[in-house]
Design an enzyme around this catalytic site. Structure first.
Site: not given
Ligand code: GRF
Length: 367
Positions: A260, A278, A340
């Protein structure tokens, strides 16, 4: 000929031929093995189960230094070889001086080559892989015990020996998804590399990974039912979240996959203290599915960015970034997976840096 112990490359090659004549298999792996841990022990036990003679190509001291920098190895090559040979799973050690084991692979011609699971077949060194294919070695990637590695061990030692310079950084974590970044933050706290405590976890998704992780660790948490448009966040909801964050008295608000858009009530209360991760090298590819945007743009590299959250989406001050190379055969999923992993590396470090600076400033203001 001595069958177990430290072997020269030509002796190891003879051993391989002897084994072949007996219908047996030589299993080869290579590495630095600088600080032996249970991850190595398990992986070498598995290697031993795959053949009849486990030979380790051990990077020499010079080779480790060229790969890992001047502070490594911690232990010299003869100590490392002796330690490895004390393991029941290991039959032979062959010390090699190059950065890569390519020449050794060509000399020894192993029947089977194994590597720990932080590698994929595709991420093997291309020259080593070509040499393995040339000598007809079967390649097996073995699973690695989670959270065991030499660099983690070194981080733990450093953290244990460095007294915490300040009180723990008080964090709130907001997320909507699986929570792998939250998990990485918690692991850094456990390890002592992030001196922090999570005081509150909030999610707009009732069954999110963020909330189950918080519950499994008895961290206060709440589901904020927001309804409405998937990305929307009404003013009343912004105020509710702000009040919960203020009540928890946190230093930093961490957006770990919160889907959000955070607006002024929260931003004004925590200006300069909200961090987001990000999945691109900002300012390139703001917004959703940034990894897909990078692929579609034909970029050669992308990455992950930690940044301050301001009223403008994905535009606040950049705190940390790390590059991820894009491969020719990348799919959105494979690329996102590598990004990730990088996020998990840089986010805890960025939180530690920003949080420590805040607390030090607060201490200076009091003195
Ligand atoms: C990640 O890809 C991050 O870059 C984005 O949201 C995702 C979160 O992944 N803002 P997780 O829930 O921490 O596995």
């Amino acid at each position: 000929m001595e069958h177990r112990g430290i072997l020269r490359a030509d002796e190891a090659a003879n051993r391989r031929d002897e084994l072949a004549r007996e219908g047996k298999q030589l299993v080869f792996t290579n590495g630095c093995f600088d600080l032996l841990h249970v991850g190595h022990v398990r992986y070498l036990n598995e290697a031993a189960a795959l053949g009849d003679f486990v030979l380790i190509g051990l990077n020499s001291d010079r080779s480790v230094t060229s790969l890992k920098g001047p502070s490594r190895p911690i232990h010299g090559e003869s100590d490392r070889a002796e330690t490895l040979l004390a393991l029941r799973s290991v039959d032979g050690v062959c010390v090699f001086d190059d950065a890569r084991a390519t020449a050794l692979i060509r000399t020894i011609r192993p029947h089977l080559y194994v590597k720990g699971g932080d590698y994929q077949i595709d991420s093997l060194d291309p020259e080593e892989r070509a040499a393995l294919e040339e000598v007809g070695a079967e390649i097996r990637i073995l699973p690695l015990a989670p959270a065991r590695s030499t660099s983690l061990t070194l981080q733990k030692i450093t953290a244990a020996e460095t007294p915490a310079p300040h009180r723990p950084i008080r964090l709130a974590v907001l997320g909507s998804g699986t929570g792998s970044n939250f998990q990485a933050i918690l692991e850094s706290i456990d390890r002592g590399t992030l001196h922090a405590e999570v005081r509150l976890a909030l999610s707009d998704v009732a069954n999110s990974g963020i909330l189950s992780l918080a519950q499994s660790r008895q961290i206060p948490s709440a589901h904020i039912a927001l309804g409405g448009k998937p990305k929307g966040l009404a003013r009343s909801a912004q105020e509710e979240i702000r009040d919960r964050l203020l009540d928890a008295d946190v230093d930093l608000v961490i957006l770990a996959g919160f889907m959000r858009v955070i607006k002024s009530p929260i931003i004004e209360a925590f200006r300069g203290r909200i961090l987001n991760i990000h999945p691109s090298l900002l300012p390139r590819h703001k917004g959703l599915e940034a990894w897909r945007q990078a692929l579609e743009a034909g970029d050669l590299e992308t990455g992950a960015t930690v940044h301050q959250v301001t009223e403008e989406i994905d535009a606040g001050e950049i705190i940390a970034q790390k590059v991820v190379a894009i491969r020719e055969d990348d799919t959105p999923e494979s690329l996102h997976q590598r990004i990730h992993r990088v996020e998990h590396e840089i986010f805890p470090i960025a939180i530690a840096n920003v949080g420590s600076a805040l607390i030090e400033k607060e201490q200076d203001a009091r003195d």
